[in-house]
Structure formats: structure tokens, C-alpha cells
Design a protein around this motif. Structure first.
Motif, PDB file in Angstrom:
ATOM      1  N   ASP A  95       5.954   4.200 -10.719  1.00 49.63           N
ATOM      2  CA  ASP A  95       5.264   5.287 -10.936  1.00 49.63           C
ATOM      3  C   ASP A  95       5.939   6.586 -11.507  1.00 49.63           C
ATOM      4  OD1 ASP A  95       3.041   4.506  -9.491  1.00 49.63           O
ATOM      5  OD2 ASP A  95       3.400   5.316  -7.536  1.00 49.63           O
ATOM      6  N   LYS A 106       7.942   1.031  -0.375  1.00 51.18           N
ATOM      7  CA  LYS A 106       8.522   0.566  -1.530  1.00 51.18           C
ATOM      8  C   LYS A 106       9.828   1.183  -2.097  1.00 51.18           C
ATOM      9  CE  LYS A 106       4.537   0.942  -3.378  1.00 51.18           C
ATOM     10  NZ  LYS A 106       3.422   1.342  -2.624  1.00 51.18           N
ATOM     11  N   TYR A 140       0.992  -1.358   0.151  1.00 56.99           N
ATOM     12  CA  TYR A 140       0.106  -0.043   0.026  1.00 56.99           C
ATOM     13  C   TYR A 140       0.888   1.201   0.035  1.00 56.99           C
ATOM     14  CZ  TYR A 140      -3.857   2.807   0.958  1.00 56.99           C
ATOM     15  OH  TYR A 140      -5.023   3.709   0.750  1.00 56.99           O
ATOM     16  N   MET A 141       0.081   2.525  -0.304  1.00 54.66           N
ATOM     17  CA  MET A 141       0.970   3.650  -0.215  1.00 54.66           C
ATOM     18  C   MET A 141       1.582   3.908   1.170  1.00 54.66           C
ATOM     19  SD  MET A 141      -1.884   6.159  -2.084  1.00 54.66           S
ATOM     20  CE  MET A 141      -3.594   5.159  -2.193  1.00 54.66           C
ATOM     21  N   PHE A 190      -4.943   5.411 -16.072  1.00 58.34           N
ATOM     22  CA  PHE A 190      -3.490   5.054 -15.127  1.00 58.34           C
ATOM     23  C   PHE A 190      -3.313   3.772 -15.099  1.00 58.34           C
ATOM     24  CE2 PHE A 190      -1.424   4.475 -11.006  1.00 58.34           C
ATOM     25  CZ  PHE A 190      -0.140   4.820 -11.515  1.00 58.34           C
ATOM     26  N   PHE A 210      -4.471  11.210 -13.159  1.00 59.54           N
ATOM     27  CA  PHE A 210      -5.930  10.941 -12.541  1.00 59.54           C
ATOM     28  C   PHE A 210      -6.913  11.944 -12.921  1.00 59.54           C
ATOM     29  CE2 PHE A 210      -5.981   7.328  -9.466  1.00 59.54           C
ATOM     30  CZ  PHE A 210      -4.883   6.784  -9.931  1.00 59.54           C
ATOM     31  N   LEU A 243      -5.977   9.422  -4.748  1.00 59.31           N
ATOM     32  CA  LEU A 243      -6.753   8.557  -3.832  1.00 59.31           C
ATOM     33  C   LEU A 243      -6.989   8.925  -2.431  1.00 59.31           C
ATOM     34  CD1 LEU A 243      -6.171   5.091  -5.655  1.00 59.31           C
ATOM     35  CD2 LEU A 243      -8.066   6.878  -6.183  1.00 59.31           C
TER      36      LEU A 243
HETATM   37  C1  S3P Z   1      -2.018   4.348  -5.675  1.00 62.51           C
HETATM   38  C2  S3P Z   1      -0.478   4.511  -5.330  1.00 62.51           C
HETATM   39  C3  S3P Z   1       0.450   5.397  -5.797  1.00 62.51           C
HETATM   40  C4  S3P Z   1       0.150   5.851  -7.404  1.00 62.51           C
HETATM   41  C5  S3P Z   1      -1.258   6.271  -7.458  1.00 62.51           C
HETATM   42  C6  S3P Z   1      -2.281   5.115  -7.138  1.00 62.51           C
HETATM   43  C7  S3P Z   1      -3.006   3.258  -5.226  1.00 62.51           C
HETATM   44  O1  S3P Z   1       1.762   4.658  -5.699  1.00 62.51           O
HETATM   45  O2  S3P Z   1       0.436   4.626  -7.958  1.00 62.51           O
HETATM   46  O3  S3P Z   1      -1.436   7.269  -6.781  1.00 62.51           O
HETATM   47  O4  S3P Z   1      -3.945   2.973  -5.953  1.00 62.51           O
HETATM   48  O5  S3P Z   1      -2.741   2.938  -4.108  1.00 62.51           O
HETATM   49  P1  S3P Z   1       2.468   4.792  -4.351  1.00 62.51           P
HETATM   50  O6  S3P Z   1       2.208   3.644  -3.619  1.00 62.51           O
HETATM   51  O7  S3P Z   1       3.933   4.681  -4.602  1.00 62.51           O
HETATM   52  O8  S3P Z   1       2.188   5.697  -3.383  1.00 62.51           O
END
Ligand code: S3P
Length: 168
Positions: A33, A14, A9-10, A56, A48, A120
């Protein structure tokens, strides 16, 4: 050497762990990304806003397909939503060893509160959004992971060191 792919997850670490792991192992690092932003010529926020989330997700799938035919041996960090599509989970498994960096919603919230770059999570109650999304996504991350690492408390450098010792 196989690719190492970091999912989660964000805010799970990572990119930081991936960059550090690449440094200590001498492998190439690729942040999906950032690569997608470069290809599109705009930020994820703009993608987005202007093209929508589905566009995306298409870019993520197309990029995973490209990586399958590219040189191996890379450390790859992914966007947090990559395993939502079934096709992406299949592609991730083909691409290399998948490591899921697992974190609790509260950890994510503490790390990303105030962040304006993640479309998001621009909402009134990000903690609730994180909890809801994680409930849906956790089984999906687990479905495509070869290895799961709990990444709440431990230092990110320590986690990179563990991956280098145990997995590379
Ligand atoms: C997303 C995570 C983001 C990026 C986008 C969507 C998601 O990446 O790909 O904003 O759906 O969880 P990070 O996990 O690197 O923040």
C-alpha cells in the motif's frame, strides 16, 4: 529464501507483523500500500476518490507483476483487497509463501473504528460492511494461502516469532 507474503482483511495486522518479522529475521520489508502511494504520489484515499477503485486494483496487479521479477527474500504486506482479482491470486501464489492472517469481523471493527484512511469502510455501519466483505473474501484468501494463522487474540509479536521459527 522465498518471499513471505502476508494477506488478510484490513486491520488483521499485516503491516505490523510484517515489519516486526523483517526486523527479527533481517529480511527487507515491503508494504505494498505504501509503495503504491509513493509511486502514485498520493494517498490511497485520494486514489479511490480521484481515480476510482478499479484504477487502484490495476496498480496492485501491476505492482505484483513487477515484484515477480524483483529480488526475492522479502517480507511483503499486501492491501486487504488483493485476492479479489483472480489474476492477483495467481500472481501471489507465484511470488512466494502466502500467509493468511485470519481475524473475525468484531476484531477488525475494534481495531479500525474511527480510522479515516480506509475508503471502503467510510460508511454508516462499518461492522455490517466488514461482515459482508469478509463473507465474500474469506474463501478467496483461503484459496491463495499456503498457511492460515488465526490472529484475533494473540500478540502480533508472538505471531511474527512463530512465523520466523516455523516458516522462515
Ligand atoms: C483495501 C485495504 C487497504 C487498502 C485499500 C483497500 C481493501 O489495505 O489497500 O484501502 O480492499 O480491503 P489494508 O488492508 O492494509 O488496510
Amino acid at each position: 529464501m522465498k518471499n513471505i507474503i502476508l494477506i488478510g482483511y484490513m486491520g488483521c495486522g499485516k503491516s505490523t507483523i510484517g515489519r516486526n518479522l523483517a526486523k527479527i529475521s533481517g529480511c527487507k520489508f515491503l508494504d505494498m500500500d505504501r509503495a503504491i502511494e509513493e509511486k502514485a504520489g498520493k494517498s490511497i484515499m485520494q486514489i479511490f476518490e480521484q481515480d476510482g477503485e478499479a484504477a487502484f486494483r490495476d496498480m496492485e496487479t501491476a505492482y505484483l507483476q513487477e515484484l515477480l521479477t524483483a529480488e526475492k527474500g522479502k517480507i511483503i504486506s499486501t492491501g486487504g483487497g488483493i485476492p479479489v482479482r483472480e489474476e492477483n491470486r495467481r500472481l501471489l501464489k507465484q511470488l512466494g509463501t502466502v500467509i493468511y492472517l485470519k481475524v473475525r469481523p468484531e476484531t477488525v471493527y475494534e481495531r479500525i473504528k474511527g480510522d479515516k484512511t480506509r475508503p471502503l469502510l467510510q460508511c454508516d455501519n462499518p461492522l455490517v460492511r466488514i461482515q459482508e466483505m469478509l463473507k465474500i473474501r474469506e474463501p478467496l484468501y483461503e484459496d491463495c494461502a499456503d498457511i492460515i494463522i488465526e490472529a484475533d487474540e494473540r500478540k502480533q509479536q508472538e505471531i511474527s516469532g512463530q512465523i520466523k521459527e516455523d516458516i522462515l
